[in-house]
Scaffold this active site. Sequence first.
Site, PDB file in Angstrom:
ATOM      1  N   GLY A   1      65.756  59.219  26.075  1.00 27.52           N
ATOM      2  CA  GLY A   1      64.501  59.947  26.206  1.00 27.52           C
ATOM      3  C   GLY A   1      63.329  59.184  25.633  1.00 27.52           C
ATOM      4  CG  LEU A   2      60.281  55.420  26.104  1.00 28.51           C
ATOM      5  CD1 LEU A   2      59.992  55.407  24.604  1.00 28.51           C
ATOM      6  CD2 LEU A   2      60.451  53.982  26.606  1.00 28.51           C
TER       7      LEU A   2
ATOM      8  CD  GLU B   1      65.023  50.710  32.724  1.00 26.56           C
ATOM      9  OE1 GLU B   1      64.336  50.017  31.941  1.00 26.56           O
ATOM     10  OE2 GLU B   1      66.060  51.279  32.396  1.00 26.56           O
ATOM     11  N   GLY B   2      59.603  50.368  34.109  1.00 28.66           N
ATOM     12  CA  GLY B   2      58.410  49.548  34.273  1.00 28.66           C
ATOM     13  C   GLY B   2      58.073  49.470  35.746  1.00 28.66           C
ATOM     14  CB  THR B   3      55.205  50.777  37.766  1.00 32.53           C
ATOM     15  OG1 THR B   3      54.131  50.140  37.074  1.00 32.53           O
ATOM     16  CG2 THR B   3      55.356  52.218  37.273  1.00 32.53           C
TER      17      THR B   3
ATOM     18  CB  ALA C   1      68.041  49.231  31.339  1.00 31.68           C
TER      19      ALA C   1
END
Length: 400
Positions: free
Chosen positions: A146-147, A380-382, A259
């Site tokens: 949960g971030l 995971e970062g656009t 990840a």
Amino acid sequence: MTTTSSARRAPASRRTLQDFFELDSLYDAEERLIRDSVREFVRGEILPHVGEWWLHGDFPADLPRRFGELGMLGLTLPERFGGAGASYTAYGLLNREVEYGDSGMRSFVSVQSSLVMHPIHAYGSEPLQEAWLPLLASGEAVGCFGLTEPDAGSDPGAMRTRCRRVGEEWVITGVKRWITSGSNAHVAIVWARDEADETVRGFVVETDRDGFSAVDIKTKASMRASVTSELYLDEVAVPDANRLAVEGLRGPLSCLNQARYGIAWGVLGAGFYCLEEAAAYVDDRPVFGTPLAGKQLVQASLADMLAGLTKGALLAHHLGRLKEAGKDTPARVSLAKRENVRAALAAARAARDLLGGNGITTEYGAIRHMLNLEAVATYEGTDTVHTLVLGREITGREAF
Ligand code: TGC
Ligand code: FAD
């Protein structure tokens, strides 16, 4: 001997398409064994059903244990914690095979291995490791990370979830959104800011604690064979022993580095599935009197898919060897995540197009992969975030 434009040679085999530059010869016996056993499982037990699961928004409850039985969870961790002590290249190959089936299945594996087991192994106390890692490796326990919050996604530093120390405990309050495996989880890695000094801290939170609840997001048109939830933490108390030994955003971002590495490999599986499917389809689909495979524009589309995915495979392979040497810098991982998601998404969109009307049904995999990959491009970062990470690397200036 002369050839004419209608001369026909045998089309490339599946194997040739999947490994156009013969990377297979660079993997060791264990890496190949892991790859092959996951491949057999995915092709035998995931692919025949995943279209239905996706359509009905179903992630079968027995899958975590099936993954665990095959040793697919926490693959790189030591054997005493239920891992296989395998290489990061083996982990990459595993992700690629799983995502050949579905990005949602790979998401489960990524979150469990890279975002839950990794932080417990890297930053958790020995008792926390012993309590959770074997259960997570066997799939008896499910974990989530949960971030992200409703108002803090690309900029996790804007998180509002708070923690405060009360004696030997920490009390956590906040909302986390878009959390993979959230409502299935027995344990959550939760990131929160310390009310006292604004430090970002991470906690291992058992989900049966008072004040913890999870609600699924049901309106997804992507990642439908995956559980995605909102987490509510209302004054959830955990012992100080559940605090991870890392401070600042470096904690969660270091997990993301693991990840994202797996995603750079995984998406190639989805992309190659789409290439194979499109190549098989156009081979016997007659349009204007000849099979589509004989049209120049169709061949150009297939060639672009093969080129993009093959370059991605070379990139993933070398990144794996760099990671094994401790050289997987965040910017390198950003480049690989961005490029390989782009290549896979381009292949999925092109395949969906070549399949015509059939391409909009889940009887074929292209549209399912294409829609899943839209989420992979965001999480995971656009694509934009990774572009800005690379821009910062080149110029030395932050432009977020
Ligand atoms: P910044 O000042 O750059 O960094 C803060 C501290 O973190 C360190 N760091 C990293 N460490 C390891 N790996 C990385 N990739 C790292 N990036 C940064 C950095 O060295 C620094 O350490 P220290 O010790 O000096 O404090 O932080 P910033 O606030 O400027 O943020 C930069 C930015 C925008 C790149 C970052 O916030 C970011 O990556 N945003 C995107 C958020 C994101 O990706 N969220 C993903 C949530 S989880 C998820 O989506 C799971 S999907 C399910 C599945 O995987 O299948
Ligand atoms: P925003 O940050 O609001 O971005 C919206 C748009 O703005 C994007 O196009 C973005 O690229 C763009 N943008 C952002 N910054 C800039 C800028 N500086 N300049 C120009 N454009 C910019 N999170 C977890 O913590 N755990 C999980 O398990 C998890 N699983 C997920 C599963 C799914 C299926 C999905 C969809 C998401 C998941 N996430 C998870 C959340 C995911 O990481 C976030 O959605 C992602 O980081 C983007 O955040 P956001 O949705 O708030 O979009």
